[in-house]
Enzyme design. Structure first.
Site, mmCIF file in Angstrom:
data_model
loop_
_atom_site.group_PDB
_atom_site.id
_atom_site.type_symbol
_atom_site.label_atom_id
_atom_site.label_comp_id
_atom_site.label_asym_id
_atom_site.label_seq_id
_atom_site.Cartn_x
_atom_site.Cartn_y
_atom_site.Cartn_z
ATOM 1 N N ASP A 14 0.800 -1.237 -0.234
ATOM 2 C CA ASP A 14 -0.170 -0.117 -0.121
ATOM 3 C C ASP A 14 0.845 1.233 -0.028
ATOM 4 O O ASP A 14 0.423 2.164 0.775
ATOM 5 C CB ASP A 14 -0.888 -0.049 1.408
ATOM 6 N N GLU A 187 -11.516 0.807 -2.933
ATOM 7 C CA GLU A 187 -10.654 1.117 -1.679
ATOM 8 C C GLU A 187 -9.529 2.003 -2.359
ATOM 9 O O GLU A 187 -9.198 2.172 -3.238
ATOM 10 C CB GLU A 187 -10.423 -0.221 -1.038
#
Length: 543
Positions: A14, A187
């Site tokens: 991420d 997301e």
């Protein structure tokens, strides 16, 4: 120069990448591992140096008891108003309908700190980021979680204005700006502004082999005002099963001082056993989700496109204005534990390293035995990431157990469900110290040696333990003199320490394999193990 992907090997998921002046920074998720949020810096996007973590105090991050793969999800690093802003999520529930989480904000004038105490933001959903608009307004952009069983759980991207004067959100301004594509599981949102357009980058498809990044844009930040990029996705490997990099998607966009564009993305590098089908199994990512960087160009319609196609490239041209960065030529590391603090590559689980866990310095790491390697509360384990498919790790341990509940040794660890170790313990039948190898496979615990456990000579002052990881399999060795090692006849399948294996039965599969040192005393008498050194040597990174 060429960027060789992945630029951050091993568990670096991420990525949130920004540029401040001529320096680039990447922040990565750390989940249940402490300290929270991994930071690196570079001036050329090729060579990266690790920085101190911004969340190093329990007052900033309280994770004791957090489930595996809970904790820090998708931090967002930004820079505005002459300071760094870091948004992060602490997730308390991983499996099931709920994702109880809290989003926090900390700031610092210097990337090295000190970082502030956290401001609680909200709990609407995870993967929150902070967008600083050019009119001075700030907005929180986040995935929205819907626990109701008759709704889809990923409920679009919510935008809420943030008031800097009060350091609070304005809940009345909250609106859904995009509900994603039919790929769903929307997301990891990040907002950017270019040429009068707001560009929304968001991950979709889940963080598995169907993972991808989609892009939408709008002239305003109004509700449901964003249109999706045609001929997408922006990046993804769902339809490129044979490329070196897989799972690319969730990430962040950055421009260079001279106007080039790059995108940092999570990625995976799977391997397979010879008996497994290439397009069926896809493979096992024991190194977890890593960070890759791709070059980006803008088409004539104003949409961003990954150079070379949405499957990405292993080798990428570095920026033309790159300033060559001095960084370690190897990831090999030898730690004699001379410092009174653990080095930047060491991690503990859920809580910081304190006297309750042990001490470090003066040439030794002393660990006080606490709970088992399945424990989510009190555990004495110090570990570092696997960062190559093939490596050796070695230590020297002094340990004098008095019962079989006291154990200390060298571990390869994914989470509380999946791990193994070679350890010294006490055999009450032989009235002797012994070396055993055990594995926990989704709480199926196996002691491999049992009555054939290796007896430690009474006059042995210490035991040397080594693990040899060779992509598909790994093993343990021991020595009583530090020179002549004997392989323990236990061959372990490395896939058990992969995201993909854990994903088969558990909803939190977001980290990667670690190697480290541990001491357990289930009898509660505080048995202590002393480790003289730790050595990590890579044979190949398969790049």
């Amino acid at each position: 120069m060429k960027i060789s992907n992945p630029v951050l090997t091993g568990f670096h998921a991420d990525p949130s990448m920004i540029r401040v002046g001529d320096t680039y920074y990447i922040a990565n998720s750390t989940f249940e591992w402490f300290p929270g949020v991994r930071l690196h810096e570079s001036k050329d996007l090729v060579h990266w140096n690790i920085l101190p973590s911004p969340l190093s105090r329990s007052s900033q991050l309280a994770m004791r008891g957090n489930p595996s793969s809970g904790g820090i999800w998708a931090p967002d690093l930004s820079y505005a108003d002459n300071k760094f802003w870091l948004i992060y999520t602490d997730v308390k529930v991983v499996n099931g309908a709920f994702k109880d989480c809290t989003n926090y904000l900390v700031t610092a004038e210097d990337i090295h700190g000190p970082w502030s105490e956290p401001v609680r933001i909200n709990g609407v959903g995870f993967d929150a980021s902070l967008f600083h608009d050019d009119d001075g307004r700030k907005y929180l952009v986040q995935q929205t979680w819907d626990f109701r069983e008759y709704h889809h759980q990923f409920d679009g991207i919510t935008l809420t204005e943030f008031d800097v004067d009060t350091m609070k959100l304005k809940p009345e301004t909250a609106r859904t700006i995009w509900d994603g594509t039919s790929v769903k599981l929307t997301e990891g949102p990040h907002l950017y502004k270019k040429d009068g357009w707001y560009y929304l980058f968001a991950a979709e498809g889940g963080t598995v082999y169907e993972h991808q990044e989609s892009v939408a844009r709008s002239r305003t930040l109004d509700e449901y005002s964003f249109e999706v990029m045609p001929n997408g996705p922006f990046i993804g490997n769902f339809d490129t099963p044979d490329t070196y990099l897989q799972k690319q998607g969730h990430g962040a966009l950055v421009d260079t001082p001279s106007g080039e564009w790059y995108y940092a993305s999570l990625c995976g590098r799977p391997w397979r056993h010879d008996t497994e089908p290439a397009h069926g199994t896809r493979g096992w990512c024991t190194l977890g989700r890593e960070t890759s960087i791709q070059k980006v160009e803008w088409d004539e319609d104003g949409w961003p496109r990954v150079v070379g196609g949405h499957g990405g490239q292993r080798y990428v041209d570095a920026p033309k204005d790159a300033i060559e960065t001095v960084a370690p030529a190897t990831r090999d590391e030898h730690d004699e534990f001379d410092s009174g603090e653990l080095g930047l590559n060491w991690n503990t689980l859920r809580v910081p390293f304190t006297d309750a866990m042990g001490t470090v310095g003066g040439g030794k790491l002393a660990l006080r035995g606490q709970g088992s390697l399945c424990n989510l509360f009190d555990l004495s384990l110090v570990a570092r990431r696997w960062q190559a498919f093939d490596f050796d790790a070695e230590t020297k341990v002094r340990f004098d157990p008095k019962n079989y509940m006291q154990m200390a040794g060298l571990t390869n660890y994914y989470d509380d469900l999946c791990w193994s170790w070679a350890f010294i313990t006490w055999d009450e039948k032989r009235h002797a110290r012994v070396i055993e190898v055990a594995q926990n496979d989704f709480n199926q615990y196996t002691s491999f040696l049992k009555d054939d456990a290796i007896v430690v000579p009474e006059d042995a002052e210490a035991v040397w333990l080594r693990t040899k990881v060779r992509t598909e399999y790994y093993s343990y060795e021991y020595s009583f003199d530090g020179e002549h090692f004997t392989e323990i006849p236990v061959k372990l399948d490395a896939k058990i320490l992969s995201d993909d294996y854990v994903n088969q039965r558990y909803g939190g599969f977001f980290t990667g394999a670690f190697v480290g040192l541990a001491c357990v005393d289930l009898s509660g008498y505080d048995a202590q193990a002393e480790f003289d050194y730790f050595d990590y040597r890579e044979l190949s990174d398969n790049q």
